[in-house]
Design an enzyme around this catalytic site. Structure first.
Site, PDB file in Angstrom:
ATOM      1  CG  LEU A  17      -2.027  -0.977   1.530  1.00  0.00           C
ATOM      2  CD1 LEU A  17      -2.599  -0.950   2.839  1.00  0.00           C
ATOM      3  CD2 LEU A  17      -2.958  -0.944   0.218  1.00  0.00           C
ATOM      4  CG  ASP A  60       1.316  -3.048   3.058  1.00  0.00           C
ATOM      5  OD1 ASP A  60       2.044  -2.214   2.829  1.00  0.00           O
ATOM      6  OD2 ASP A  60       0.192  -3.470   2.023  1.00  0.00           O
ATOM      7  CD  GLU A  65       4.956   1.010  14.985  1.00  0.00           C
ATOM      8  OE1 GLU A  65       4.848   1.815  13.774  1.00  0.00           O
ATOM      9  OE2 GLU A  65       5.850   1.736  15.821  1.00  0.00           O
ATOM     10  CG  ASP A  66       1.041  -0.498  11.523  1.00  0.00           C
ATOM     11  OD1 ASP A  66       1.050   0.346  12.066  1.00  0.00           O
ATOM     12  OD2 ASP A  66       1.583  -0.522  10.377  1.00  0.00           O
ATOM     13  NE  ARG A  85      -0.368  -3.755   7.107  1.00  0.00           N
ATOM     14  CZ  ARG A  85       0.439  -2.861   8.016  1.00  0.00           C
ATOM     15  NH1 ARG A  85       0.203  -1.586   7.782  1.00  0.00           N
ATOM     16  NH2 ARG A  85       1.333  -3.597   8.576  1.00  0.00           N
ATOM     17  NE  ARG A 130      -4.333   2.935   6.560  1.00  0.00           N
ATOM     18  CZ  ARG A 130      -3.401   2.352   6.236  1.00  0.00           C
ATOM     19  NH1 ARG A 130      -2.393   1.562   7.087  1.00  0.00           N
ATOM     20  NH2 ARG A 130      -2.916   2.355   4.970  1.00  0.00           N
ATOM     21  CG  HIS A 157       0.346   5.042  11.177  1.00  0.00           C
ATOM     22  ND1 HIS A 157       1.031   4.146  10.295  1.00  0.00           N
ATOM     23  CD2 HIS A 157      -1.063   4.397  11.312  1.00  0.00           C
ATOM     24  CE1 HIS A 157       0.379   3.081   9.866  1.00  0.00           C
ATOM     25  NE2 HIS A 157      -0.891   3.189  10.484  1.00  0.00           N
ATOM     26  CB  CYS A 243       6.131   0.457  10.661  1.00  0.00           C
ATOM     27  SG  CYS A 243       6.907   1.440   9.525  1.00  0.00           S
TER      28      CYS A 243
HETATM   29  C1  CIR Z   1       0.218   0.693   4.947  1.00  0.00           C
HETATM   30  O1  CIR Z   1       0.121   1.685   4.379  1.00  0.00           O
HETATM   31  O2  CIR Z   1      -0.277   0.163   5.881  1.00  0.00           O
HETATM   32  C2  CIR Z   1       1.734   0.218   4.796  1.00  0.00           C
HETATM   33  N1  CIR Z   1       2.037   0.434   3.337  1.00  0.00           N
HETATM   34  C3  CIR Z   1       2.715   1.046   5.702  1.00  0.00           C
HETATM   35  C4  CIR Z   1       2.548   0.971   7.113  1.00  0.00           C
HETATM   36  C5  CIR Z   1       3.701   1.688   7.813  1.00  0.00           C
HETATM   37  N2  CIR Z   1       3.223   1.515   9.200  1.00  0.00           N
HETATM   38  C6  CIR Z   1       3.694   2.457  10.465  1.00  0.00           C
HETATM   39  O3  CIR Z   1       4.304   3.358   9.981  1.00  0.00           O
HETATM   40  N3  CIR Z   1       3.656   1.854  11.475  1.00  0.00           N
END
Ligand code: CIR
Length: 250
Positions: A17, A60, A65-66, A85, A130, A157, A243
């Protein structure tokens, strides 16, 4: 012992993404080399790194971290905000479950760990596209004081513009969110280097995005040993430094 979970980069990372199509496109080979460097720097900072295998279904998933927020001996397994995700947390939960009690977020709550910045007993949470109010409420049930933070337009974020430097210090990009948001002292990142506001602090070490000399010097002046790391390919996927790992004590 300090541990970190990371996750390998799949070939499908080329289609991760991103708010804008990357130009030039993501080079997966370079991304993998950068990721290996990142894991090596974590290890050099004294962290025991466990790297999960990639899964081609989840472009992704290196942005672990997410998928989880660790608080003490518990991990909140999130329901990531991006629908593509939602399958990522399972593999992370399987490993964190060896060490921590797992608490699962339930739908329709959503939360990305990239929106969560902890300083001591307070967790600051970005009201981003998000992370929704139900996700923030389920995070609050872990017992920390929660402070909700509005993000500047276009910011993915909370930790795109700030990151913790220990329990009472924060690295913060100027002209983004107010320093008075935080009950902490601030190390400033100038507007020309906003991307560098996302950095991983491990005790007296900080891993930061290379090529940001003003932020580098500010961190050195603040007493940190600074480890610049390459980041060009994760940036193309709107990712940064924090992340790519979940760091926890166990
Ligand atoms: C996204 O859009 O979810 C991923 N391409 C990037 C997520 C980055 N996550 C973060 O900075 N904690």
């Amino acid at each position: 012992m300090l541990r970190a979970i990371t996750r390998e980069i799949p070939a499908s990372f080329a289609h991760a993404l991103s708010a804008a199509p990357p130009d030039p496109p993501i080079d997966v080979g370079v991304a993998r080399a950068h990721h290996a460097t990142y894991c090596g720097v974590l290890a050099a900072c004294g962290v025991t790194v466990e790297t999960l295998p990639a899964d081609e279904s989840f472009p992704d998933a290196c942005f672990v971290e997410d998928t989880a927020v660790v608080v003490g001996d518990r991990a909140l397994i999130t329901r990531p905000g991006a629908p593509s995700r939602r399958g990522e947390p399972a593999a992370v939960a399987a490993v964190l479950g060896h060490w921590l009690e797992l608490v699962y977020m339930t739908e329709p709550a959503t939360l990305d760990g990239g929106d969560c910045l902890r300083l001591g007993n307070t967790i600051y949470v970005g009201r981003s596209g998000r992370s929704n109010v139900l996700g923030i409420a389920q995070l609050a049930a872990l017992g920390l004081r929660v402070v909700e933070v509005d993000l500047p337009p276009g910011i993915l974020h909370l930790k795109c513009v700030c990151s913790p430097l220990g329990p009472d210090r924060v690295l913060l990009a100027k002209n983004t969110i107010s320093a008075s948001t935080f009950d902490a002292s601030v190390v400033w990142v100038p507007p020309s280097e906003t991307y560098a506001a996302n950095a991983v602090a491990i005790g007296s070490h900080v891993i930061m995005a290379e090529g940001h000399p003003h932020t580098h010097d500010a961190l050195v002046d603040a007493g940190f040993k600074v480890h610049p790391a390459p980041f060009s390919e994760v940036r193309k996927a709107d990712g940064s430094l924090t992340c790519q790992s979940i760091v926890f004590e166990r």
